[in-house]
Design a protein around this motif. Structure first.
Motif, short mmCIF file in Angstrom:
data_model
loop_
_atom_site.label_atom_id
_atom_site.label_comp_id
_atom_site.label_asym_id
_atom_site.label_seq_id
_atom_site.Cartn_x
_atom_site.Cartn_y
_atom_site.Cartn_z
N GLN A 59 -26.13 -18.98 -32.77
CA GLN A 59 -25.78 -19.33 -31.41
C GLN A 59 -26.26 -18.22 -30.49
N GLU A 60 -27.27 -18.57 -29.69
CA GLU A 60 -28.01 -17.56 -28.96
C GLU A 60 -28.40 -16.50 -29.98
N THR A 61 -28.09 -15.25 -29.77
CA THR A 61 -28.54 -14.27 -30.77
C THR A 61 -27.42 -13.86 -31.71
N GLU A 114 -25.03 -6.08 -37.58
CA GLU A 114 -23.70 -6.58 -37.33
C GLU A 114 -23.84 -8.09 -37.15
N THR A 115 -23.35 -8.66 -36.09
CA THR A 115 -23.47 -10.12 -36.01
C THR A 115 -24.64 -10.57 -35.13
N THR A 116 -25.54 -9.62 -34.83
CA THR A 116 -26.65 -9.94 -33.94
C THR A 116 -27.96 -10.09 -34.71
N LEU A 117 -28.72 -11.09 -34.32
CA LEU A 117 -30.00 -11.33 -34.93
C LEU A 117 -31.06 -10.64 -34.08
N LYS A 118 -31.84 -9.76 -34.74
CA LYS A 118 -32.91 -9.07 -34.02
C LYS A 118 -34.24 -9.39 -34.69
N VAL A 119 -35.30 -9.14 -33.98
CA VAL A 119 -36.62 -9.48 -34.51
C VAL A 119 -37.63 -8.40 -34.16
N VAL A 120 -38.48 -8.06 -35.13
CA VAL A 120 -39.56 -7.09 -34.89
C VAL A 120 -40.84 -7.63 -35.52
N PRO A 121 -41.99 -7.27 -34.93
CA PRO A 121 -43.26 -7.66 -35.56
C PRO A 121 -43.31 -7.10 -36.99
N SER A 122 -43.88 -7.87 -37.91
CA SER A 122 -43.82 -7.45 -39.31
C SER A 122 -44.97 -6.54 -39.71
N GLY A 123 -45.84 -6.20 -38.77
CA GLY A 123 -46.90 -5.28 -39.16
C GLY A 123 -47.91 -5.15 -38.06
N PHE A 124 -49.04 -4.68 -38.43
CA PHE A 124 -50.19 -4.47 -37.59
C PHE A 124 -50.52 -5.78 -36.88
N ASP A 125 -50.50 -5.78 -35.56
CA ASP A 125 -50.68 -7.05 -34.89
C ASP A 125 -52.09 -7.28 -34.37
N LYS A 126 -52.96 -7.73 -35.26
CA LYS A 126 -54.28 -8.21 -34.84
C LYS A 126 -54.43 -9.54 -35.53
N SER A 127 -55.17 -10.44 -34.94
CA SER A 127 -55.16 -11.79 -35.51
C SER A 127 -55.81 -11.84 -36.89
N PRO A 156 -38.27 -31.98 -38.84
CA PRO A 156 -39.42 -31.54 -39.64
C PRO A 156 -40.06 -30.22 -39.20
N HIS A 157 -39.66 -29.73 -38.01
CA HIS A 157 -40.30 -28.51 -37.51
C HIS A 157 -39.57 -27.27 -38.00
N LEU A 158 -40.23 -26.13 -37.93
CA LEU A 158 -39.59 -24.87 -38.31
C LEU A 158 -38.32 -24.69 -37.48
N LEU A 159 -37.28 -24.18 -38.13
CA LEU A 159 -36.01 -23.95 -37.44
C LEU A 159 -36.20 -22.90 -36.35
N LYS A 160 -35.82 -23.24 -35.13
CA LYS A 160 -35.93 -22.29 -34.02
C LYS A 160 -34.56 -21.69 -33.72
N VAL A 161 -34.50 -20.36 -33.70
CA VAL A 161 -33.27 -19.67 -33.32
C VAL A 161 -33.64 -18.64 -32.24
N GLU A 162 -32.63 -17.95 -31.73
CA GLU A 162 -32.89 -16.92 -30.73
C GLU A 162 -32.54 -15.55 -31.29
N ALA A 163 -33.32 -14.56 -30.94
CA ALA A 163 -33.05 -13.21 -31.43
C ALA A 163 -33.38 -12.21 -30.33
#
Lengths: 422, 422
Positions: A364-366, B365-378, B334-341
């Motif tokens: 739920q949100e984050t 804790e109870t918060t979902l965070k997100v970071v790039p998983s590595g070197f970001d070049k396509s 059918p689409h990837l699950l979308k959440v917020e972080a």
């Protein structure tokens, strides 16, 4: 008459089981069969990535110094001396005011130090020769993917024990791992015990229920990375059970029974462990469901006596058997991943034992929230289908309220915890 | 010279692809083979659970009325007239001050309406008859698991399209589904294109790289529930490519190529689609990576022209191909699950196109965070191995800062979204 068993804490029970955890053996598979398996050795970069300086665009390779005077007012022209596709290399060194037409991914020609994107150029032909011109200067290094800029040779890219996902599969291919060393899946035998059990294809009869635990456990075994071997239903007959169990032990790496571990008159497992000469690590755990969960060990082989009650059986497998399986697969974080979530319902009933509640996560949100996934009785099978997590409610004299932070074990993630217990 | 393509928004591209989505066909498997497959019909309770009133404990079944005067001062005695294990039923109706010894799970004898746990009783024998006595009263219904209290017959317990997990497996067994109707896995063909590609077991050569995309895509196909059919590497030769593609189309349900969809001189796919008579749904998407992703349709069959660039190829599969596969498996989400972080790093560089950044989730804790998983070049392949999510950074003129809330698509969960796009 009724045997008094002394319950031990969950963390102590897991510790006793894990004292027999060991790494498994490896097998070599074709890369095409490797998806979903666990790496039995580190994945090391066998060369730099990119393996050579290359162009990330379609365009022209030039010597940047030749472009220095280019501007909107001053077009600079280059002779296009060669054209190379990806996979080919330029045949000669590029000289002043020469350019090489390149496709995406092509290796940089000798002498060049910049790439001009196709859309920034103007192409012409004169006297059978090709030319291109530009209206801006480029700096050395512009639009080049440099050798090793993504990954250096020798780098450990993925650790032993990691489950192979599509990204790992791409790395295995990139670095020439045509065959992959993976952990061999352990074979796990499952007996269901109980005269009350019907097989799945039998009609219901008074007093009897269908065996669901064995099928559930077999799926849990698959989910955790093992190979289930369903051995059948054992009736409540001591000698028969003993003989069947004894003769099956050698065929499997891990042995599971469901039912027969309570203190009822028909609960033969304790006596069978005794007659086998197995040492019982514990036969009572301070948890709900699954307090009768019993684990024994015989010559290093673990015998899991899970409860006959579906939810208790489920929880017993995830807490005690899964980390043994995952250790055989070289996973250094073999336990269910523990995270924290906000309890999204009141749970007022206190319990002296630690409870593991079949639950569902809500994003739920984050914020991560958690709710019980259904009817909460230890024999409730329907709540297991919707469960994506086990909520941990430590035992004590008080209940839990909506909004409190609780620990949650995730059931469907490949990540794990090193040691989730306090 | 350079074809100008007009980019469309991601949501519009997905919509165009999904206009060709359809349900697949079903096949019937033994329950033992059903784990991990998708239900092709609703799972319905074929009987009540429990199927009869039963005892959740070892103990004695009594008529509660007979216990009303029991207290610490006033022991009430019952004659034990029968003893039944789970799976057996009592042979006669219980009369006043009679009791039946029961094991966990046993059906309640006729006439009884309460169960006394074994540990609350005192047993004795006199004149060859067995007796038990209690020191407290019980109410009708005490310690009984009632017929249907967990699940009523006819209830839909699990919906069509759900992936079979261990809990669903238990339900299938409980309700006698010895064979299970599941969605047949679609067969998906994969060609990699490009003269620069070496096979995984070939040594590196100047200018060339190993084909990693096809192996990655095959793993993505498996993860999404399809059967990959790797068809090989196609060199940059129009006629050869055309013939190989044309002759392979009939063998598969979905067709994927990687590479050859850009606007370079060696990008033959657009012309091949034309010659096949396929209609191109789009050939440019306002996204990074993967803007050249092209999808075409021929007689209802989808041809996915994914980028040759690994990350772009990966993202293209997950956004466009996965929902088609999951719809064939009857998944209504059918689409990837979308959440917020919460974005846990600064991402200052703005981009006019919507970006899909390979990312890693952090549970804090109870918060979902997100970071790039590595070197970001396509073209960075190593970041894909650690990716458990794709972070969505909408295109625009400004960058993103640590602490901002962003949308995230989860890659490794079986849950899905109905329509994650705005």
């Amino acid at each position: 008459m009724v045997e008094i068993r002394k319950p031990i804490q969950v963390s102590e029970a897991v510790k006793r089981v894990m004292s027999f955890a060991k790494h498994g053996v490896l097998e070599e598979l074709s890369i095409m069969e490797a998806y979903g398996r666990h790496l039995a050795e580190d994945l090391v970069a066998t060369h730099h990535v990119p393996p050579f300086d290359r162009s990330p665009y379609d365009g022209f390779a030039i010597r940047a110094e030749d472009s220095q005077l280019a501007s909107l007012q001053n077009t600079v022209e280059f002779e296009v001396v060669e054209e190379i596709g990806a996979g080919y290399v330029a045949s000669k060194k590029v000289q002043a005011y020469q350019a090489v037409r390149l496709m995406t991914g092509a290796q940089m020609p000798e002498g060049c130090d910049a790439v001009v994107m196709l859309e920034l150029t103007q192409e012409t032909e004169r006297d059978g020769k090709k030319y291109m011109s530009i209206k801006r200067p480029f700096q050395p290094g512009d639009n080049i993917s440099f050798e090793g800029e993504d990954t250096r040779q020798g780098t450990i890219l993925v650790n032993k024990g990691t489950k192979i996902n599509p990204g790992v599969q791409a790395l295995l291919a990139t670095f020439g791992y045509g065959t992959v060393k993976v952990a061999k899946k352990p074979k796990i035998g499952v007996f269901a015990t109980g005269t009350e059990l019907l097989e799945v294809d039998q009609d219901l009869q008074p007093g009897k229920i269908r065996n669901s635990n064995a099928y559930m456990i077999c799926a849990q075994i698959e989910r955790s990375g093992g190979i289930p071997k369903y051995l059948g239903v054992l009736p409540d007959d001591f000698e028969h059970c003993y003989n069947m169990i004894k003769s099956s032990l050698d065929e499997v790496d891990i042995f599971i029974t469901t039912g027969g571990v309570s203190v009822g008159d028909y609960d033969y497992l304790p006596d069978i462990y005794k007659k086998l000469g197995a040492s019982v690590l514990f036969n009572k755990v301070a948890m709900r469901p699954g307090s009768v969960t019993t684990v024994a060990e015989l010559n290093g082989k673990l015998l899991f006596g899970l409860s006959g009650n579906p939810s208790a059986c489920y929880v017993g497998y995830e807490l005690f058997t899964r980390p043994i399986v995952q250790t055989l697969l070289f996973n250094p974080r073999p336990h269910l991943l523990k995270v924290e979530a906000l309890l999204n319902e009141n749970y007022p009933k206190p319990n002296p034992f630690t409870r593991f509640v079949r639950s569902r996560l809500i994003y739920q949100e984050t914020t991560l929230k958690v709710v019980p996934s259904g009817f909460d009785k230890s024999n409730a099978v329907s709540s297991l289908a919707a469960a994506s997590a086990l909520m941990i409610l430590p035992g004590g004299t008080r209940g839990y309220e909506k909004g409190m932070m609780v620990d949650v074990l995730l059931l469907e993630t490949d990540d794990g915890s090193e040691w989730p217990w306090k």
